[in-house]
Design an enzyme around this catalytic site. Structure first.
Site, PDB file in Angstrom:
ATOM      1  N   GLU A 132       0.667  -1.306  -0.016  1.00  0.00           N
ATOM      2  CA  GLU A 132       0.032   0.117  -0.150  1.00  0.00           C
ATOM      3  C   GLU A 132       1.021   1.138   0.145  1.00  0.00           C
ATOM      4  OE1 GLU A 132      -1.233   2.032   3.250  1.00  0.00           O
ATOM      5  OE2 GLU A 132      -0.901   0.315   4.721  1.00  0.00           O
TER       6      GLU A 132
ATOM      7  N   LYS B  78      -3.092  -1.188  15.043  1.00  0.00           N
ATOM      8  CA  LYS B  78      -2.501  -0.365  15.507  1.00  0.00           C
ATOM      9  C   LYS B  78      -2.979  -0.137  17.008  1.00  0.00           C
ATOM     10  CE  LYS B  78      -1.897   2.301  10.998  1.00  0.00           C
ATOM     11  NZ  LYS B  78      -3.182   1.557  10.705  1.00  0.00           N
TER      12      LYS B  78
HETATM   13  N1  PSU Z   1       0.087   0.833   8.543  1.00  0.00           N
HETATM   14  C1  PSU Z   1       1.164   1.643   8.712  1.00  0.00           C
HETATM   15  N2  PSU Z   1       0.708   3.042   8.980  1.00  0.00           N
HETATM   16  C2  PSU Z   1      -0.288   3.541   8.383  1.00  0.00           C
HETATM   17  C3  PSU Z   1      -1.364   2.394   7.826  1.00  0.00           C
HETATM   18  C4  PSU Z   1      -1.051   1.216   8.191  1.00  0.00           C
HETATM   19  O1  PSU Z   1       2.121   1.339   9.257  1.00  0.00           O
HETATM   20  O2  PSU Z   1      -0.526   4.713   8.064  1.00  0.00           O
HETATM   21  C5  PSU Z   1      -2.589   3.114   7.172  1.00  0.00           C
HETATM   22  C6  PSU Z   1      -3.165   1.934   6.355  1.00  0.00           C
HETATM   23  O3  PSU Z   1      -3.340   2.309   5.102  1.00  0.00           O
HETATM   24  C7  PSU Z   1      -4.610   1.662   6.915  1.00  0.00           C
HETATM   25  C8  PSU Z   1      -4.951   3.150   7.418  1.00  0.00           C
HETATM   26  O4  PSU Z   1      -5.529   1.291   5.913  1.00  0.00           O
HETATM   27  O5  PSU Z   1      -3.857   3.462   8.003  1.00  0.00           O
HETATM   28  C9  PSU Z   1      -6.288   3.046   8.261  1.00  0.00           C
HETATM   29  O6  PSU Z   1      -6.918   4.291   8.396  1.00  0.00           O
HETATM   30  P1  PSU Z   1      -8.570   4.395   8.879  1.00  0.00           P
HETATM   31  O7  PSU Z   1      -8.317   4.117  10.279  1.00  0.00           O
HETATM   32  O8  PSU Z   1      -8.820   6.005   8.454  1.00  0.00           O
HETATM   33  O9  PSU Z   1      -9.284   3.743   8.063  1.00  0.00           O
END
Ligand code: PSU
Ligand code: MN
Length: 315
Positions: A25, A159
């Site tokens: 990604e 996370k």
């Molecule tokens: N993994 C990381 N850093 C990030 C992300 C994943 O180490 O920034 C990103 C991914 O793209 C994931 C997003 O889909 O954070 C999640 O965002 P949200 O909580 O708005 O769905």
């Protein structure tokens, strides 16, 4: 209408030949790190996949074309450009129609990977149920995507800025296998341990590949989470990181930050509060996951023709 989806020639050929490919990604790279660190991380991901014998396929949106297999300069364009959108499922069509540049989240990258016939994808940590969900209903679109799109996602759990028990409940409801990679508990991104048990475990790439093949053969269309803890030496001290996270969440509430801006904001504040230590851990775990994903892709390719993925028709 202009084309809105493209697969790089090299990636198309590798998929057609049944050769191992790992989707990557661009949101974690473009919105997760400051420059020039993001460029190092992108290069590290590319290298980790190639070293293990697979082809990396970065996914992103270039002038409205959802592209699988970005060239290095294209990844750099997303990392350095101003006004690069963060593109999840709901944003794909709008980004395409408006001819925008965008970095794809886990959800959007899974969609593109599935369309391109790539069954394995590496990221840092999936999105999940946010803390305080009872007030905000903030649940990452990543979880819905995992429930419906058959791509295996190698990550360091979810996370730790999130509500991990609720994230696990959601994944269970959506029928997503969460598989510890060499562990019985869910890693918590910056930490090796959340204390939450995972329902399944594999200990090597071959076992992971067989699980993917079985899921496919059974006609189960959900994704799979392979949860791979970061290396011992890279993990952050739990109390320190928890304090940083709680402070970041308080700041976000006070500043009225929500929606798609919340995750990048929290990661940014945690990086500040830990003097950059969280960025080191985040970079290390991303690269580590890319290497594991490559090993799984190689093992899956070795299982042969009858397990080969097929390019999906438009849905
Ligand atoms: N993994 C990381 N850093 C990030 C992300 C994943 O180490 O920034 C990103 C991914 O793209 C994931 C997003 O889909 O954070 C999640 O965002 P949200 O909580 O708005 O769905
Ligand atoms: Mn959200």
């Amino acid at each position: 209408m202009e084309p809105v989806f493209a697969i790089a020639e090299e990636v198309r050929e590798a998929v057609a030949a049944g050769a191992p490919v790992v989707a990557l990604e661009t949101t974690a790279v473009a919105h997760g790190f400051p420059l020039p660190r993001s460029l190092d991380v992108a290069a590290g991901l590319d290298r980790a996949v190639r070293e293990r014998g697979a082809l990396p396929a970065f996914v992103g949106v270039l002038s409205g074309i959802v592209t699988v297999g970005l060239a290095r300069a294209e990844v750099e364009r997303l990392a350095t450009g101003a006004g690069v959108m963060k593109v999840s499922r709901r944003d794909l069509a709008a980004a395409a129609a408006a001819g925008r540049d965008g970095a794809t989240t886990v959800a959007a990258t899974m969609i593109a990977a599935a369309r391109a016939g790539i069954p394995v994808f590496a990221t840092g940590g999936i999105g999940g149920v946010h803390r305080g969900v009872e007030d905000t209903l903030d649940v990452s679109a990543d979880l819905e995507e995992l429930g419906r799109t058959p791509v295996a996602v190698v990550c360091a759990g979810a996370k730790s800025i999130l509500d991990l028990p609720r994230t696990m409940e959601y994944l269970e409801t959506r029928g997503v296998p969460v598989v510890g990679y060499g562990t019985d508990t869910l890693p918590a991104f910056y930490m090796r341990e959340s204390g939450i048990e995972v329902p399944h475990r594999v200990d090597d790439a071959g076992a992971a590949a067989r699980l993917i093949a079985a899921q496919r053969t059974l006609g189960l269309t959900a994704g799979i989470v392979f949860a791979n803890p970061l290396a011992e030496g890279e993990a952050l001290e739990p109390e320190r990181i928890e304090r940083a996270i709680e402070g970041a969440i308080r700041d976000a509430r006070a500043a009225g930050i929500g929606g798609k801006d919340l995750t990048p904001y929290l990661l940014d504040r945690v990086a500040e509060a830990t003097g950059g230590a969280s960025l080191d851990a985040n970079a290390a775990l991303l690269v580590n996951n890319a290497g594991v994903a490559a090993g799984i892709a190689v093992a899956l390719a070795g299982l042969g023709e009858e397990n080969a993925p097929h390019q999906q028709p438009d849905r």
